[in-house]
Write a protein that holds these residues in place. Structure first.
Motif, short mmCIF file in Angstrom:
data_model
loop_
_atom_site.label_atom_id
_atom_site.label_comp_id
_atom_site.label_asym_id
_atom_site.label_seq_id
_atom_site.Cartn_x
_atom_site.Cartn_y
_atom_site.Cartn_z
N ARG A 145 -4.33 5.60 -2.98
CA ARG A 145 -3.01 5.97 -2.50
C ARG A 145 -2.64 7.37 -2.97
O ARG A 145 -3.16 7.83 -3.99
CB ARG A 145 -1.97 4.96 -2.97
N PRO A 146 -1.72 8.05 -2.26
CA PRO A 146 -1.18 7.66 -0.95
C PRO A 146 -2.19 7.97 0.14
O PRO A 146 -2.73 9.07 0.22
CB PRO A 146 0.06 8.54 -0.81
N MET A 147 -2.48 6.98 0.95
CA MET A 147 -3.53 7.15 1.95
C MET A 147 -3.15 6.58 3.31
O MET A 147 -3.88 6.69 4.26
CB MET A 147 -4.80 6.43 1.49
N LEU A 148 -1.97 5.96 3.39
CA LEU A 148 -1.59 5.27 4.60
C LEU A 148 -0.46 6.03 5.30
O LEU A 148 0.05 7.03 4.81
CB LEU A 148 -1.13 3.84 4.27
N GLY A 181 -7.50 -10.23 0.68
CA GLY A 181 -8.56 -9.53 -0.03
C GLY A 181 -8.55 -8.04 0.16
O GLY A 181 -8.94 -7.28 -0.75
N ALA A 182 -8.10 -7.56 1.29
CA ALA A 182 -8.03 -6.11 1.52
C ALA A 182 -7.03 -5.46 0.58
O ALA A 182 -7.23 -4.32 0.14
CB ALA A 182 -7.66 -5.83 2.97
N LEU A 183 -5.95 -6.15 0.25
CA LEU A 183 -4.95 -5.59 -0.65
C LEU A 183 -5.50 -5.41 -2.05
O LEU A 183 -5.32 -4.37 -2.69
CB LEU A 183 -3.71 -6.49 -0.67
N THR A 184 -6.18 -6.45 -2.53
CA THR A 184 -6.75 -6.36 -3.87
C THR A 184 -7.85 -5.31 -3.92
O THR A 184 -7.98 -4.56 -4.91
CB THR A 184 -7.28 -7.72 -4.31
N LEU A 230 -0.99 -4.05 -6.46
CA LEU A 230 -0.84 -2.80 -5.71
C LEU A 230 0.00 -1.78 -6.45
O LEU A 230 -0.27 -0.58 -6.38
CB LEU A 230 -0.20 -3.10 -4.34
N CYS A 231 1.04 -2.25 -7.12
CA CYS A 231 1.97 -1.34 -7.79
C CYS A 231 2.28 -1.84 -9.20
O CYS A 231 3.39 -2.29 -9.49
CB CYS A 231 3.27 -1.21 -6.99
N PRO A 232 1.29 -1.79 -10.10
CA PRO A 232 1.52 -2.31 -11.45
C PRO A 232 2.57 -1.53 -12.23
O PRO A 232 3.10 -2.02 -13.23
CB PRO A 232 0.13 -2.18 -12.10
N ALA A 285 4.98 4.82 -2.31
CA ALA A 285 3.77 5.06 -3.10
C ALA A 285 2.51 5.00 -2.25
O ALA A 285 1.59 5.80 -2.43
CB ALA A 285 3.70 4.05 -4.24
N TRP A 286 2.47 4.05 -1.32
CA TRP A 286 1.26 3.87 -0.51
C TRP A 286 1.32 4.63 0.82
O TRP A 286 0.31 4.82 1.47
CB TRP A 286 1.02 2.39 -0.25
N GLY A 287 2.51 5.00 1.24
CA GLY A 287 2.64 5.76 2.47
C GLY A 287 2.71 4.94 3.73
O GLY A 287 2.85 5.48 4.83
N GLY A 288 2.61 3.60 3.61
CA GLY A 288 2.66 2.73 4.78
C GLY A 288 3.82 1.76 4.69
O GLY A 288 4.61 1.78 3.74
N VAL A 289 3.92 0.90 5.69
CA VAL A 289 4.94 -0.15 5.69
C VAL A 289 4.50 -1.23 4.70
O VAL A 289 3.32 -1.58 4.63
CB VAL A 289 5.10 -0.75 7.11
N VAL A 290 5.44 -1.76 3.95
CA VAL A 290 5.15 -2.84 3.01
C VAL A 290 5.98 -4.05 3.39
O VAL A 290 7.21 -3.96 3.52
CB VAL A 290 5.46 -2.43 1.55
N LEU A 291 5.31 -5.18 3.62
CA LEU A 291 5.97 -6.45 3.90
C LEU A 291 5.76 -7.32 2.66
O LEU A 291 4.69 -7.85 2.44
CB LEU A 291 5.37 -7.10 5.15
#
Length: 488
Positions: A348-351, A337-340, A367-369, A387-393
């Motif tokens: 973004r970019p905020m991370l 839910g935090a992602l949505t 997150l990245c349409p 795009a988000w500035g953080g790690v993406v798994l």
């Protein structure tokens, strides 16, 4: 997690550059080819009883490897028939063809003569293209390979793109794939991974440390090295994990928190409305329940090592606020839910690299349409991290972990039994619980993915999310290190 260049994954160009550096003159270059042919022949003889065998050779160095393997198998007494797509073009392939003492027929003859030697062979070595293909495969080549019941591929089954794992035409699945020195992305990325069969990585003589000099930033996720607690440790030094929960799906918060505990966190605190405290603690008395109003304070607590927001949380303003407050923690894991909620707010970019987003494909699309779904997953994961500035798994059969600095890791091992409700909540908690023993967030994510997949494979059919937790203790024990060595 200590980076070891033996687990680097190289693009086709990086691999070719490594060959050039390892073999700067003609004789050394041909020796590499001979070693590759020897590795292929050895794998055939190891896994297959002597029988007639066909070797399908292309015009490049992959074909040269095939000629070398054919010569060695023939010397070992095997009945070998070589079929050539075209005459050799590279210097080494021409030399390998000259050194092959048997007959060579054109590839088209596989179709023409029903009494041809190929008809008596049920197994073939695919040495047509390997990693050298970047255009759609000629359908006739797929038809030729389809004549044989079993295929052993040299480097890659023909028709796969080495760098993306894309299928370029009709690809005949291999029983075995023999590759050299270092894996390529296609050995780990689906759908290519499923077409490679069993993969053997052969050392053919590249000098130690060379892979690390090629600018590669892609790694295969392998068994982690985790630091065990010592007599000096206490519950806070092993890590304090805080989990933000909601009453709507309390089970998700419970799974996440229990996973963090099981993976080594000394203290796990779940923040949620007071009415949910008793139900939570009735299932897990070792947890600590705190009011959700304490969340900002706990994220700033100097003892906190990781904060998790998302499991069991609806995508609303409350969850969004909790996610933003969690960024005060040393490490932040944002899931579900935090992602949505973040996607809807488009924050973004905020991370930064202290934060990890753990989407499945549906969440990733939100997150990245702007990223086309037909782009390679590796490309999309890396673009999302930027795009988000953080790690993406990016979760999936080939889970990809991309960091903003470009370093990326891929898991080529997965279990379809993990496609069950709650398994993502468990993974998020595992990452949080491993931050201390793995040595940071990116390493913890790799360790969690490896353990998650191994636990599912150990359990097998009928797996539910809770079962992952029960499989972890022996797996964790096998990952602990003492003096740089695994505690076997």
């Amino acid at each position: 997690m200590t980076r070891d260049d033996t687990h680097l994954v190289l693009t086709a160009e990086q691999s070719a550059e490594g060959d050039r550096r390892a073999a700067p003159d003609a004789d050394a270059s041909y020796d590499l080819m001979r070693q590759a042919g020897r590795a292929v022949a050895a794998q055939v003889m190891k896994t297959t009883p002597p029988q007639p065998i066909a070797v399908l050779c292309g015009p490049g160095n992959n074909g040269g490897d095939g000629y070398g393997a054919a010569q060695l198998l023939q010397e070992a007494g095997w009945a070998v028939q070589v079929f050539a797509l075209a005459p050799p073009r590279s210097r080494d392939a021409k030399r390998a063809r000259k050194d092959f003492s048997g007959d060579v027929a054109p590839l088209q003859s596989v179709f023409k003569d029903i009494n041809h030697a190929s008809r008596s062979a049920s197994i073939a070595i695919d040495a047509l293209f390997g990693a050298g293909l970047d255009r759609p495969l000629d359908p006739l080549i797929g038809q030729a390979l389809a004549h044989f019941a079993q295929i052993i591929a040299v480097d890659l089954p023909s028709g796969l793109h080495a760098d993306t794992g894309a299928v370029l035409g009709t690809v005949i699945p291999a029983r075995d794939t023999v590759t050299f020195w270092r894996k390529k992305p296609a050995h780990l990325l689906y759908p290519a991974r499923a077409l490679c069969g069993d993969i053997t990585l052969a050392d053919i003589g590249h000098p130690p440390g060379l892979a690390g000099d090629l600018g590669a930033d892609l790694y295969e996720i392998v068994r982690p090295r985790l630091t065990p607690p010592t007599w000096q440790d206490h519950k806070y030094s092993r890590g304090q994990v805080v989990v933000f929960g909601r009453t709507e799906m309390l089970g998700a918060s419970l799974l996440c928190a229990q996973a963090a505990r099981r993976c080594g966190a000394g203290m796990v605190i779940v923040c949620l409305p007071r009415e949910a405290h008793a139900p939570l603690l009735s299932h897990a008395p070792g947890l600590v329940a705190r009011p959700d109003t304490d969340w900002p304070e706990l994220c700033r607590d100097t003892r906190t090592t990781a904060a998790v927001v998302g499991p069991g949380c609806p995508a609303d303003g409350i969850t969004l606020d909790a996610a933003l407050q969690a960024l005060d923690a040393p490490c932040t894991i944002l899931d579900a839910g935090a992602l949505t909620a973040l996607a809807q707010a488009d924050r973004r970019p905020m991370l930064d690299s202290r934060c990890i987003l753990t989407p499945h494909e549906g969440e990733f699309a939100r997150l990245c349409p702007e990223l086309p779904t037909d782009e390679p997953r590796l490309t999309r994961a890396r673009a999302a991290s930027q795009a988000w500035g953080g790690v993406v798994l990016l979760k999936g059969a080939d889970t990809i972990i991309a960091s903003p600095n470009g370093v990326t890791a891929i898991s080529g091992v997965s279990s379809p039994w993990l496609a069950t409700a709650g398994s993502g909540d468990v993974l998020a908690g595992m990452i949080a619980g491993l931050v201390v023993s793995a040595g940071g967030l990116f390493a913890a994510a790799q360790a969690a993915v490896w353990l998650h997949n191994q636990a599912a494979q150990r359990f097998g059919a009928g797996l539910i999310a809770e079962d992952v937790l029960d499989q972890l203790p022996p797996l964790l024990s096998g990952c602990l290190t003492k003096g740089g060595r695994w505690n076997e």
